[in-house]
Design an enzyme around this catalytic site. Sequence first.
Site, PDB file in Angstrom:
ATOM      1  N   GLY A  78       0.645  -1.203   0.001  1.00  0.00           N
ATOM      2  CA  GLY A  78       0.104   0.198   0.087  1.00  0.00           C
ATOM      3  C   GLY A  78       0.896   1.230   0.105  1.00  0.00           C
ATOM      4  O   GLY A  78       0.221   2.561   0.390  1.00  0.00           O
ATOM      5  N   ASN A 127       1.657   3.004  -2.732  1.00  0.00           N
ATOM      6  CA  ASN A 127       1.021   3.947  -3.435  1.00  0.00           C
ATOM      7  C   ASN A 127      -0.193   4.419  -2.986  1.00  0.00           C
ATOM      8  O   ASN A 127      -0.648   5.469  -3.100  1.00  0.00           O
ATOM      9  CB  ASN A 127       0.764   3.153  -4.844  1.00  0.00           C
ATOM     10  N   LYS A 159     -16.056 -11.715  -7.723  1.00  0.00           N
ATOM     11  CA  LYS A 159     -16.628 -12.120  -8.839  1.00  0.00           C
ATOM     12  C   LYS A 159     -18.200 -12.375  -8.889  1.00  0.00           C
ATOM     13  O   LYS A 159     -18.785 -12.253 -10.048  1.00  0.00           O
ATOM     14  CB  LYS A 159     -15.760 -13.490  -9.072  1.00  0.00           C
ATOM     15  N   LEU A 188      -4.431  -7.316  -7.108  1.00  0.00           N
ATOM     16  CA  LEU A 188      -3.915  -8.476  -7.970  1.00  0.00           C
ATOM     17  C   LEU A 188      -4.962  -9.384  -8.546  1.00  0.00           C
ATOM     18  O   LEU A 188      -4.855 -10.266  -8.961  1.00  0.00           O
ATOM     19  CB  LEU A 188      -2.932  -9.211  -6.977  1.00  0.00           C
ATOM     20  N   HIS A 201       0.796   0.208 -13.584  1.00  0.00           N
ATOM     21  CA  HIS A 201       1.562  -1.204 -13.972  1.00  0.00           C
ATOM     22  C   HIS A 201       3.120  -0.759 -13.734  1.00  0.00           C
ATOM     23  O   HIS A 201       3.537   0.341 -14.390  1.00  0.00           O
ATOM     24  CB  HIS A 201       1.113  -1.607 -15.286  1.00  0.00           C
TER      25      HIS A 201
HETATM   26  N1  LIG Z   1     -10.046  -5.666 -15.456  1.00  0.00           N
HETATM   27  C1  LIG Z   1      -8.803  -5.475 -15.145  1.00  0.00           C
HETATM   28  N2  LIG Z   1      -8.545  -5.943 -13.839  1.00  0.00           N
HETATM   29  C2  LIG Z   1      -7.295  -5.538 -13.429  1.00  0.00           C
HETATM   30  C3  LIG Z   1      -6.379  -4.747 -14.342  1.00  0.00           C
HETATM   31  C4  LIG Z   1      -6.701  -4.632 -15.610  1.00  0.00           C
HETATM   32  O1  LIG Z   1      -5.999  -4.065 -16.548  1.00  0.00           O
HETATM   33  N3  LIG Z   1      -8.008  -4.883 -16.260  1.00  0.00           N
HETATM   34  N4  LIG Z   1      -5.047  -4.438 -13.845  1.00  0.00           N
HETATM   35  C5  LIG Z   1      -4.471  -5.365 -12.697  1.00  0.00           C
HETATM   36  C6  LIG Z   1      -3.095  -4.931 -12.082  1.00  0.00           C
HETATM   37  N5  LIG Z   1      -2.090  -5.901 -12.771  1.00  0.00           N
HETATM   38  C7  LIG Z   1      -1.266  -5.292 -13.540  1.00  0.00           C
HETATM   39  O2  LIG Z   1      -1.023  -3.945 -13.594  1.00  0.00           O
HETATM   40  C8  LIG Z   1      -2.187  -7.231 -12.726  1.00  0.00           C
HETATM   41  C9  LIG Z   1      -2.533  -7.827 -11.505  1.00  0.00           C
HETATM   42  C10 LIG Z   1      -2.532  -8.976 -11.167  1.00  0.00           C
HETATM   43  C11 LIG Z   1      -2.378 -10.091 -12.354  1.00  0.00           C
HETATM   44  C12 LIG Z   1      -2.162 -11.582 -12.208  1.00  0.00           C
HETATM   45  O3  LIG Z   1      -1.932 -12.154 -13.066  1.00  0.00           O
HETATM   46  N6  LIG Z   1      -2.884 -11.884 -11.203  1.00  0.00           N
HETATM   47  C13 LIG Z   1      -3.050 -13.353 -10.602  1.00  0.00           C
HETATM   48  C14 LIG Z   1      -3.430 -13.648  -9.405  1.00  0.00           C
HETATM   49  C15 LIG Z   1      -2.567 -13.070  -8.526  1.00  0.00           C
HETATM   50  C16 LIG Z   1      -2.874 -13.264  -7.116  1.00  0.00           C
HETATM   51  O4  LIG Z   1      -4.097 -13.463  -6.699  1.00  0.00           O
HETATM   52  O5  LIG Z   1      -2.082 -13.212  -6.033  1.00  0.00           O
HETATM   53  C17 LIG Z   1      -4.072 -14.143 -11.620  1.00  0.00           C
HETATM   54  O6  LIG Z   1      -5.017 -13.469 -12.217  1.00  0.00           O
HETATM   55  O7  LIG Z   1      -3.788 -15.300 -11.906  1.00  0.00           O
HETATM   56  C18 LIG Z   1      -2.137  -9.494 -13.478  1.00  0.00           C
HETATM   57  C19 LIG Z   1      -1.690  -8.019 -13.735  1.00  0.00           C
HETATM   58  C20 LIG Z   1      -5.727  -5.140 -11.670  1.00  0.00           C
HETATM   59  N7  LIG Z   1      -6.801  -5.638 -12.132  1.00  0.00           N
HETATM   60  N1  LIG Z   2       0.492  -5.622 -12.220  1.00  0.00           N
HETATM   61  C1  LIG Z   2       0.091  -4.707 -10.980  1.00  0.00           C
HETATM   62  C2  LIG Z   2       1.453  -4.549 -10.309  1.00  0.00           C
HETATM   63  O1  LIG Z   2       2.256  -5.151 -10.234  1.00  0.00           O
HETATM   64  N2  LIG Z   2       1.304  -3.588  -9.578  1.00  0.00           N
HETATM   65  C3  LIG Z   2       2.502  -2.891  -8.722  1.00  0.00           C
HETATM   66  O2  LIG Z   2       2.397  -3.575  -7.461  1.00  0.00           O
HETATM   67  C4  LIG Z   2       2.957  -2.716  -6.594  1.00  0.00           C
HETATM   68  C5  LIG Z   2       2.275  -2.422  -5.392  1.00  0.00           C
HETATM   69  O3  LIG Z   2       3.118  -1.462  -4.547  1.00  0.00           O
HETATM   70  P1  LIG Z   2       2.417  -0.909  -3.201  1.00  0.00           P
HETATM   71  O4  LIG Z   2       1.534  -2.153  -2.635  1.00  0.00           O
HETATM   72  O5  LIG Z   2       3.548  -0.619  -2.300  1.00  0.00           O
HETATM   73  O6  LIG Z   2       1.653   0.222  -3.598  1.00  0.00           O
HETATM   74  C6  LIG Z   2       3.500  -1.265  -7.342  1.00  0.00           C
HETATM   75  O7  LIG Z   2       4.933  -1.368  -7.988  1.00  0.00           O
HETATM   76  C7  LIG Z   2       2.425  -1.509  -8.619  1.00  0.00           C
HETATM   77  O8  LIG Z   2       2.995  -0.987  -9.753  1.00  0.00           O
END
Ligand SMILES: Nc1nc2c(c(=O)[nH]1)N[C@@H](CN(C=O)c1ccc(C(=O)N[C@@H](CCC(=O)O)C(=O)O)cc1)CN2
Ligand SMILES: NCC(=O)N[C@@H]1O[C@H](COP(=O)([O-])[O-])[C@@H](O)[C@H]1O
Length: 187
Positions: free
Chosen positions: A12, A14, A62, A84, A103
């Site tokens: 957290g 950010n 979901k 995530l 990202h």
């Molecule tokens: N509809 C959308 N939802 C989210 C997006 C998005 O662009 N469209 N961005 C993500 C953030 N993210 C990248 O910036 C990202 C976060 C997580 C994953 C991922 O692969 N997650 C895993 C599960 C991980 C876990 O539960 O610990 C998965 O889906 O298997 C990819 C990209 C936030 N939501």
């Molecule tokens: N694809 C999504 C992703 O990787 N997001 C990344 O998770 C971190 C969260 O840090 P924080 O919990 O300290 O803010 C940040 O670096 C953000 O860009």
Amino acid sequence: MIKIAILASGSGSNAENIAQYFSTHKNVKITYILSNKKDAFVLERAKKLGIKSKVFSNKEMKEQVDLLNLLKVEADFIILAGFLLKVPENIIKAFPDKIINIHPALLPNYGGKGMYGMHVHRAVKENNEKETGITIHYVNENYDEGAIIFQASTALTSEDTAEDIAAKIHLLEQEHFPKVIDGVINK
Ligand SMILES: Nc1nc2c(c(=O)[nH]1)N[C@@H](CN(C=O)c1ccc(C(=O)N[C@@H](CCC(=O)O)C(=O)O)cc1)CN2
Ligand SMILES: NCC(=O)N[C@@H]1O[C@H](COP(=O)([O-])[O-])[C@@H](O)[C@H]1O
């Protein structure tokens, strides 16, 4: 009053940075910090910041409308700050061009399923990239495919470890994310 809800799954930093930035903006309120992880440190930060927080399960995200109904009341904009889970279509449709994600790479490179946190930095390192950066984008139904709002880059050297890369990305996030959000919500 512009209401912002932040979704986060981890530390957290950010979320805290955004909350501190907008604490002096009278027309903006961070109404909620929401997480899918009951042990996420972002919840401790919310408590210290005096911001309401709530944990919701992956299933609630979901399959139920409770989160959507809360967001409809509490948010004009939704910020994903290290969140995530995939935001489901019902929320995407209810908040067109109102959901913003950060990202930790220069999309479209190093994005998509599996690309989060240190996974991203390790992949950048493994590919001996000479630069990386951050991408701030609108959120659509797929991971990391929404329209790009802002990008900033930083140079890398062969001596940089994945942890060094993460630190460089963290600095870019701290510098840019709140200001970019400010520009979007007040345009
Ligand atoms: N509809 C959308 N939802 C989210 C997006 C998005 O662009 N469209 N961005 C993500 C953030 N993210 C990248 O910036 C990202 C976060 C997580 C994953 C991922 O692969 N997650 C895993 C599960 C991980 C876990 O539960 O610990 C998965 O889906 O298997 C990819 C990209 C936030 N939501
Ligand atoms: N694809 C999504 C992703 O990787 N997001 C990344 O998770 C971190 C969260 O840090 P924080 O919990 O300290 O803010 C940040 O670096 C953000 O860009």
